[in-house]
Enzyme design. Structure first.
Site, mmCIF file in Angstrom:
data_model
loop_
_atom_site.group_PDB
_atom_site.id
_atom_site.type_symbol
_atom_site.label_atom_id
_atom_site.label_comp_id
_atom_site.label_asym_id
_atom_site.label_seq_id
_atom_site.Cartn_x
_atom_site.Cartn_y
_atom_site.Cartn_z
ATOM 1 N N ARG A 99 -5.012 2.644 -1.601
ATOM 2 C CA ARG A 99 -4.486 1.585 -0.545
ATOM 3 C C ARG A 99 -5.238 0.366 -0.636
ATOM 4 O O ARG A 99 -4.554 -0.624 -0.239
ATOM 5 C CB ARG A 99 -4.477 2.280 0.698
ATOM 6 C CG ARG A 99 -3.578 3.621 0.936
ATOM 7 C CD ARG A 99 -3.694 3.970 2.683
ATOM 8 N NE ARG A 99 -2.641 3.108 3.171
ATOM 9 C CZ ARG A 99 -1.150 3.185 3.221
ATOM 10 N NH1 ARG A 99 -0.719 4.236 2.630
ATOM 11 N NH2 ARG A 99 -0.590 2.524 4.029
ATOM 12 N N MET A 147 -2.356 -5.234 3.903
ATOM 13 C CA MET A 147 -1.859 -3.824 3.046
ATOM 14 C C MET A 147 -3.408 -3.049 2.821
ATOM 15 O O MET A 147 -4.002 -3.659 2.176
ATOM 16 C CB MET A 147 -1.487 -4.422 1.699
ATOM 17 C CG MET A 147 -0.415 -5.467 1.675
ATOM 18 S SD MET A 147 1.126 -4.873 2.189
ATOM 19 C CE MET A 147 1.773 -6.440 2.913
ATOM 20 N N CYS A 148 -3.437 -1.919 3.327
ATOM 21 C CA CYS A 148 -4.653 -1.366 3.543
ATOM 22 C C CYS A 148 -4.548 0.132 3.832
ATOM 23 O O CYS A 148 -3.790 0.502 4.326
ATOM 24 C CB CYS A 148 -5.307 -1.981 4.262
ATOM 25 S SG CYS A 148 -5.231 -4.025 4.343
ATOM 26 N N GLY A 149 -5.937 0.549 3.952
ATOM 27 C CA GLY A 149 -6.359 2.020 4.398
ATOM 28 C C GLY A 149 -7.214 1.641 5.419
ATOM 29 O O GLY A 149 -8.067 1.115 5.441
ATOM 30 N N ASP A 201 0.777 -1.286 -0.052
ATOM 31 C CA ASP A 201 0.010 0.075 -0.143
ATOM 32 C C ASP A 201 0.835 1.211 0.132
ATOM 33 O O ASP A 201 0.540 2.252 -0.581
ATOM 34 C CB ASP A 201 -1.059 0.036 1.254
ATOM 35 C CG ASP A 201 -0.307 -0.467 2.448
ATOM 36 O OD1 ASP A 201 0.846 -0.420 2.633
ATOM 37 O OD2 ASP A 201 -1.173 -0.608 3.371
#
Lengths: 432, 238, 298
Positions: C32, C1-3, A202
């Site tokens: 994201r 893996m992120c927001g 990300d």
């Protein structure tokens, strides 16, 4: 009764225990895995016979061109052959060796790649197409070189040591290497295993955005990783916005790292390609995000097999060094003096390479004639390409990239399971 | 693009893309005169990669908070961020000045080779990670693992430093006025000699803090150089 | 893996805007996490009633009909509010376990995403903005909520694999990062009777916290011990009936920024996600420290 040796505590295991006890440091060496792992040798091509028609050698064309970085980059990389030179640093290699790589690759119509140590003017001037590595250490990283590059390769890891950082021991940190890396001369260089300013896909997505903004969205962004969980890792590379994925198997070499890392972490390239390709296919990105594979590529047969499994190109490192003259038997006396023999020498980190390739010692590196060595590399690359074309034509393909998994069979159950290619003479794919 | 009275061009990111902004800024070559062009960037709203890759002595003021990698790889430009900066502000900067009026997130000045990064507020974790020649002056505190693997350059913090300051440090020099939570592997306190006071004074002067802060209140940290060549007795530090 | 985005409203006047603000915050985090998104909102509840958020693994589920069957089966009033692919089923609080078991046995296609007096969870595969619109998140009010956009690492991209995860009444969790020992913790949780429904590492973290709370620990204590017991990289944002907590792992590589005003406390992976909030220009901005639990409660 003759004395019986233990299979578990074999000669090598015992010697290593003794060595560790005597020195108090793990064994560090260069190269990739030395033990036997399933490899391309375990696959065979089904040449044309009655059901398919072969192409005539030499006269009927077999195209080898490849374009890399077509997804987002304004200026994709175009190569005459799908065999590229893997990233190797000035520092690990002598300036002469880097120059020779550039000369050889340019003659053969392919690219070279910088390494952990920045871009040298010699390399830029000799390599027609130069890929600039963006590594955790960022040694010598600067915007001018970034703009001079033809593509940027963000290095997340390499096959010899997925999850590990770099290691260049003090013996090779000469004045010039030290200056390029902003380090004191003669100290051990401990490169980080993660990038300093991003962690995870990300955040990588934002890093790739920055690199594109820095270079006006012109340059392809490659992402290099060691093979370990290729299905997920390749998917994340695509989601983070890479143009090209470089997947390096455990046979891929390194300048120096712990032997335990080289031999026990990561997976053979043979077992990684199909998962990587499936990942791209599941995302609808196969051939749109190009896949370069590396790790133990030796011949045109290996190249053809990698392409048939779905790769767009391969990268070679160890084979290129051998082509330049690494481990050449004509230096056998010198290899013996180092306690090894030509063909086995891997103490690249010690900087004493008799062939003048993995060294910063001027007397040794002076032994390598960059023009001659470049010529040898070009010869080798051409042979590899001709071999791959020979196989492709035999399979009836007018383009190397039209080789496909269905052109292959597996010789062993292991290879069949790893590659999802049926065992020769059967329709059987274990596990499917 | 609007022109204001004092020849400062305004670019509003509400109506202009970051790509167009950067293309405009990157179009100036290194032979640009330092008074030739000034820009004011409006409505940054935390956008990423603002004003990266400039290669000219431009003045760029950004009116608000910015996202990741603002001023990345900067050469020659003076960039003022009138707000907070996200991750990796001034990453790999080569020269010039980046002045953050607010706080900076993690990895400020990462791997930067030169120039001055001045942060009025606090910098969080990994400030100056792998620094290669930059000067970083933080008027507040710095987070954990600041100066990690710092190769060369100077890192100054007026406030406190978090855990593992200067871990695996090479030849970078760290000056901290406040409390240091803990020192990282191979980082030790070193004597503050006259040459260091002079060096620190010059840095404070650049940060417009000369005569406001007493250089003798700072303590100096640097490498014990025990990890420079592997020795088994130091294995615990690896 | 992120927001991640989170909003805890301190004063009632902003409560009607919870969904709207959370959806705007999440909108900036699409890149994201382009794979899926989810929202957990603590909305008004009725005394003596409990809510179950349901979704179905089938294309279409008739939640109205299901509600009627459930009502007959437990001989109690059941109300159903459908939202896109989900439905919130409200049942008598003292019958919630009975209802849950009936659903598990009789509605094989249905998955229970949350249970509690206030919590509702909406999550789907797709682009986060589209998901927020489809569920009408902006129309929902409440006291606090968390949202998540996902870039899948190692588990499948499915609606049930999306965040937030809830493994206990009125508890939920979102995560940015990647846990490195979740397989072992999953086995341990299984022995303690908590069986995660997906392969997702985040659900393991949620289950871990639920187990610790069941053992009588406070959320603060549970967060603190998770630093010891969970390995890898993580930023967690958790919700409980009254509160909202944040925790980062000791290395703290994954981003986190917080804003506090008299009206709210907000969390986001990136600053740009906080920009839609009223009064953000004068808010106190800070980054949560590593390995330090933060907690706000009504």
């Amino acid at each position: 009764m003759p004395p019986r040796r233990s299979a578990t505590f074999d000669e090598h295991a015992i010697a290593e225990i003794r060595r560790a006890a005597a020195t108090g440091i793990y064994d560090i060496r260069g190269g990739g895995t030395k033990r036997k792992v399933p490899h391309f040798d375990d696959l065979l091509f089904l040449g044309a016979s009655m059901s398919r028609y072969p192409l005539e050698g030499y006269r009927e064309r077999c195209d080898t061109r490849v374009i890399l970085g077509t997804r987002f980059a304004k200026k994709p990389v175009e190569l005459a052959i799908p065999v590229t030179i893997a990233g190797m640093s000035f520092g690990a290699l002598s300036a002469q060796a880097k120059e020779a790589l550039g000369r050889g690759a340019s003659l053969a119509g392919t690219s070279t790649t910088t390494g952990d140590g920045g871009m040298t003017p010699e390399e830029r001037s000799q390599s027609k197409t130069l890929i600039y590595q963006y590594l955790p250490s960022r040694y010598g990283m600067n915007p001018d070189d970034l703009r001079k590059a033809d593509a940027i390769e963000i290095v997340v890891g390499q096959g010899a040591k997925p999850g590990g950082g770099g290691m260049l021991l003090g013996q090779k940190i000469s004045d010039r290497v030290a200056k390029m890396r902003s380090l004191p001369k003669g100290i051990d260089q401990r490169s980080a295993c993660r990038h300093p300013d991003w962690t995870g896909a990300d955040d990588l997505e934002i890093k790739i955005l920055e690199l594109r903004e820095l270079t006006g969205w012109e340059k392809p962004i490659y992402l290099k990783m060691g093979a370990s969980r290729p299905y997920y890792d390749v998917a994340l590379a695509v989601k983070a916005g890479a143009d090209v994925v470089v997947l390096d198997g455990m046979q891929g070499g390194t300048a120096a790292t712990q032997d335990v890392f080289i031999e026990h972490v990561g997976i053979p390239i043979l077992s990684a390609i199909r998962s990587a390709v499936r990942s791209l296919q599941d995302l609808g990105m196969h051939r749109k995000v190009q896949l370069i594979v590396s790790g133990g590529i030796r011949s045109g047969a290996d190249v053809a097999k990698a392409l048939a499994l779905g790769a767009d190109a391969v990268a070679i490192g160890t084979a290129a060094l051998i082509a330049l003259g690494d481990n050449d038997p004509r230096y056998e006396d010198d290899y013996r003096a180092l306690g090894t023999t030509a063909g086995c020498y891997d103490d690249w980190h010690e900087g004493k390479d008799p062939a003048g390739i993995t060294t910063q010692d001027p007397a040794l590196s002076g032994r390598l004639d960059p023009v001659l060595a470049g010529r040898r590399l070009a010869n080798y690359l051409r042979v590899v390409t001709l071999e791959a074309q020979t196989i492709a034509r035999a399979c009836g393909k007018s383009r190397l990239h039209n080789l496909e998994p269905e052109d292959l069979v597996a010789l062993t159950v292991e290879a069949a399971a790893m590659t999802r290619i049926p065992l020769a003479g059967t329709d059987w794919i274990p596990g499917l | 693009m609007l022109r204001t009275s004092s020849d400062t061009r305004e670019i509003d990111l509400l109506t202009t893309s970051v790509r167009d902004l950067n293309a405009t800024l990157q179009a100036f070559g290194s032979n640009t005169r330092s008074d030739e062009a000034s820009f004011r960037v409006l409505t940054p709203n935390g956008a990423h990669a603002i004003a990266v890759g400039i290669d000219a002595p431009l003045n760029v003021e950004i009116a608000g908070h910015v996202g990741y990698y603002c001023g990345g790889m900067n050469k020659c430009a003076s960039i003022i961020i009138d707000g907070n900066a996200g991750q990796g502000v001034g990453e790999n900067m080569m020269s010039g000045v980046i002045h953050v009026k607010g706080d900076a997130s993690q990895c400020a000045g990462a791997t930067a080779h030169g120039g001055l990064l001045l942060i009025e507020g606090n910098a969080s974790a990994r400030c100056g990670i792998s620094m290669k020649g930059i000067d970083i002056v933080v008027k507040g505190g710095i987070g954990h693992l600041s100066g990690f693997m710092g190769q060369t350059g100077r890192l100054v913090a007026f406030g406190d430093a978090g855990e593992a300051l200067g871990d695996s440090i090479y030849e970078a020099r760290i000056y901290v006025r406040g409390k240091v939570e803990s020192l990282g592997a191979d980082c030790i306190e070193k004597e503050l000699r006259d040459e260091h006071r002079a060096e620190l004074f010059a840095l404070l002067k650049q940060a417009d803090e000369a005569h406001k802060a007493d250089v003798s209140e700072f303590r100096r940290y640097g490498s014990a150089r025990k990890l420079y060549n592997f020795h088994i007795d130091n294995a615990g530090a690896y | 893996m992120c927001g991640i985005a989170g909003l805890f409203i301190k004063r009632t006047r902003l409560q009607p805007r919870l969904g709207e603000l959370l959806a705007s915050m999440t909108s900036t985090l699409c890149s994201r996490g382009p794979d899926s998104a989810g929202f957990a909102l603590y909305t008004a509840g009725e005394p003596g009633r409990a809510k179950l958020t349901l979704t179905s693994v089938e294309e279409r589920a008739d939640f109205e009909a299901l509600g009627e069957m459930l009502s007959r089966a437990v001989s109690a009033p059941v109300s159903v509010v459908g939202r896109y692919t989900h439905a919130v089923v409200t049942v008598p609080a003292d019958l919630v376990n009975l209802c849950r078991n009936w659903l598990l046995e009789n509605a094989q296609d249905v998955r229970i995403l949350s249970e509690g007096g206030h919590l509702e969870i909406y999550k789907e595969v797709g682009y986060p903005d589209d998901i927020a619109r489809s569920f009408g998140i902006a129309s929902l009010g409440g006291t606090h909520g968390i949202a998540h956009t996902r870039m899948a690492t190692e588990s499948a991209v499915t609606a049930t694999g999306a965040h937030p995860f809830s493994t206990g009444p009125d508890q939920c969790l979102v995560h940015n990062g990647s846990l490195s020992n979740h397989a072992s913790v999953r086995r341990e949780l299984g022995r303690d009777g908590i069986v995660p429904q997906t392969e997702n590492d985040t659900e393991v973290a949620a289950g871990y916290l639920t187990r610790e709370l069941k053992r009588g620990r406070s959320l603060g204590e549970a967060l603190k011990s998770s630093v010891e017991d969970l390995d890898g990289f993580f930023t967690f944002v958790v919700g409980t009936k009254n509160g909202f907590g944040v925790l980062r792992d000791p290395i703290a590589c994954k981003p986190a920024v917080m804003a506090e005003t008299d009206d709210y406390v907000a969390f986001a992976s990136e600053y740009r996600s906080l920009t839609p909030l009223p009064g953000i220009k004068s808010a106190k901005l800070f980054e949560p420290k590593p390995a330090t639990p933060y907690f706000w409660e009504h």
